[in-house]
Structures are given as C-alpha cells and as structure tokens.
Motif scaffolding. Structure first.
Motif, short mmCIF file in Angstrom:
data_model
loop_
_atom_site.label_atom_id
_atom_site.label_comp_id
_atom_site.label_asym_id
_atom_site.label_seq_id
_atom_site.Cartn_x
_atom_site.Cartn_y
_atom_site.Cartn_z
N ASP A 202 73.35 -2.16 2.77
CA ASP A 202 72.26 -1.91 3.71
C ASP A 202 70.98 -2.64 3.31
O ASP A 202 70.08 -2.82 4.12
N GLY A 319 76.14 1.76 8.79
CA GLY A 319 75.78 0.63 7.93
C GLY A 319 74.96 1.10 6.75
O GLY A 319 73.76 1.38 6.88
N GLY A 320 75.60 1.22 5.61
CA GLY A 320 74.88 1.68 4.42
C GLY A 320 74.52 3.14 4.52
O GLY A 320 75.38 4.00 4.64
#
Length: 355
Positions: A202, A319-320
C-alpha cells in the motif's frame, strides 16, 4: 420495638440508593470513556501517513579489483577501513618487463616507418611496385598496434581508485606472483550512501513517486538530527515470505558521522495526503465490521446529532490496509474508523482526528 426495624430498613434503603448512584456514576464514566472515536470523511484527503522502517546502509557498489595482466605485486599502499579519493593508487605490479616490451615495440615501429618512407621514395622513381609500398604500410600499421598493446599492458600494472572508495579488505600480499584476474583488494563506491528498506504494497506506490513521499534518515543522537533521502529505485517483485518490496534511497555521505556500509538505520517515511474521488471511496480495513450473515457494515457518524448509525456496505478490492467501497455510502459522509467494537445504534460519540 418497631423503631429498630424501621431504622434498619432505612439504612438498607439508603445503602441501596447509594449503591445505585455508584453504579450509575460508574456506567456514566464508562460511557464517557467510550464516547471518543476516530472519524474519517469519505472522498476527502486521506491523512498523511508516517511510518518508521529499519533499513540497512550500503555503498553504491562493492567490487573486487584485480590486474588484467600477471606479474609480481610490489605496491599495496592501502589500509582496510580507509577512505581514498578518486585516482589514488591501490596496487601496482613490477612493470619493468612491460616497460621493456613497450620500448621494443616503439623501436620496431620506427624501423617500419623508415622502411615505408624509403619504399615510397622508390615508388616515386618507379623503382618498386605499388604492392611493395602497400605491404610496408601494413607492416607499419602492425607495429603501431603492437605499441598500443604494450602501452595498454603497461597501464594495467597499476590499479587506481575508480571513484571515492572505502577499502574493505586486502585480498593479496605484497611480493607474490599474481595471475591475471586474481582479486587484490575489495573496495566500496561511497560517492553516496544507499539505504534499503522493505515496505508494504500500500506504500510502495507512493514511495516510487518522489512528489508523494518524503523519506528521512534518523541519525544517531536524537530525533532532531535527520537527513533527507532521495528515491533511487524499488524492486518490482515482492519478498516471497513477507510480501514486501525493497525500496532504495540515496543520501550524501555524512562528513562528521562514522557511518559505514552494513550498519542499520531508522528511516521515517511520510506519505503525502491523497485526494480520493467520489468514485474511489475506500476506508481502512479496521473500519469494517462483519455481520452474522457474512455481510459488511460501517458505523456512520451524524455530525448534527453526534449519533452513529449502522450502514450495510458492499466492498471491492482490498489494497494493503484499505478496502474499496462499492455501495452503501456516499462521498462526504463520515464513518468511524477506530473504536467501533463497543458502539451501538444511536449512541452519541465524540470524534477526534488522531490518537
């Protein structure tokens, strides 16, 4: 006889009242302790992220230097751990044989030049053919090449620092006969220092864009001693175990600090805030809550009433540390991102920006 009973009942009643008051005060105190939550507005700037990483200081490169010709090592004027400027002599061979070879090649070149000039004069008088002159020209060119080769071999008898180098280790001793390619000294290029850190996915997207991130090296001695780092490169393949990416920064070698390659250092990475549009809403993973049926919901904060309401949402790609929101909320709404475990419908809370 009844008075003592009435007196006892009065005491019990008063004790119950006091106990109820104490319980009420404890509940109010607990409620006040739960009233503070972290709030984020969807579609606005995501706050700047500051993280610390343990990195490893390294040189630009580390190489073993060797001679391209063989001979007896006569000079090795280096000390391990010393910093030498570009062009400094690191090692030298006995060059007498190579000097003699150069002089011999130069004499042969002069002989072929005289022969060429003589045959050119004969060609002007038509005493020899043009083929004889052309052969003399070829012999002169071959003699020139032998001179250049001898000069190059003579220059190969000395090793000089290709840049500002740190002497890491001596790999040979003086007065030994070396074959071509035998390592003599190991050096590290310290025209600048590099520091490598491993970052999650991320953050690697921001780290690779210098305008989106600021990286600082925290020097030993205090938090106020920092050195700004410059992005150099990052690996495009993650570590197979921890799934992090290696990012490399560069910085000028500090003059007043004994910082050596291989040492560990702390790197502070501050990612700049990013604008997230209405069609790209996302929240931290910690803000999501899971219902009994497997669906997800958020706690939405109403700034006018200071109350929270449960809202079902549909999530997308993670995402992350953040997850995309596909439906259920709109840009501009405020959601609770921390402190959600003990919330209840309609509960009044007090938002704050950071812990």
């Amino acid at each position: 006889m009844n008075k003592p009973l009435y007196g006892m009942a009065g005491l019990l009643l008063m004790a119950g009242v006091l106990t109820g008051c104490n319980l009420s005060e404890a509940q109010n105190s607990a409620a006040e302790s739960l009233a503070s939550v972290k709030v984020e507005t969807l579609g606005e700037l995501v706050p700047a992220i500051s993280r610390r990483f343990v990195g490893r200081v390294d040189a630009v490169s580390s190489v073993d230097l060797s001679f391209q010709v063989g001979g007896r090592l006569t000079e090795l004027p280096v000390q391990q751990g010393r910093l030498l400027p570009k062009g400094s002599l690191l090692a030298a061979l006995d060059a007498r044989d190579y000097q003699l070879a150069l002089e011999q090649a130069q004499i042969q070149q002069q002989q072929t030049l005289r022969d060429l000039n003589r045959k050119r004069s004969l060609l002007d008088n038509n005493s020899v053919s043009r083929a004889v002159v052309e052969e003399a020209q070829d012999q002169f060119r071959l003699a020139q090449l032998r001179v250049e080769s001898a000069q190059r071999n003579l220059s190969y008898t000395r090793i000089t620092a290709p840049s500002d180098v740190l002497i890491t280790r001596r790999l040979a001793d003086r007065f030994v006969n070396l074959q071509p390619g035998t390592p003599v000294v190991r050096v590290q290029d310290v025209t600048e220092f590099r520091v490598h850190i491993s970052v999650p996915e991320d953050l690697v997207r921001r780290v690779s864009s210098p305008e989106l991130v600021k990286a600082e090296l925290l020097l030993p001695g205090g938090e106020d001693q920092r050195m700004l780092l410059e992005y150099r490169e990052h690996a495009t393949e993650p570590d197979q175990v921890v799934q992090t990416y290696q990012v490399t920064f560069g910085f000028e070698r500090p003059k007043d600090l004994n910082l050596l390659p291989g040492m560990t250092a702390t790197v502070l990475v501050t990612a700049a805030p990013q604008l997230r549009g209405a069609d790209q809403l996302d929240v931290p993973v910690a803000a999501l809550n899971s219902a009994a049926d497997g669906s997800f919901y958020l706690w939405v904060f109403d700034p006018q009433t200071s109350e929270v309401r449960q809202r079902s949402v549909r999530v997308g790609v993670m995402g992350g540390e953040r997850v995309q929101l596909l439906s259920g909320v709109q840009a501009g709404e405020q959601v609770i991102t921390a402190g959600t475990s003990r919330l209840r419908e309609g509960m009044r809370v007090r938002p704050f920006s950071h812990f």
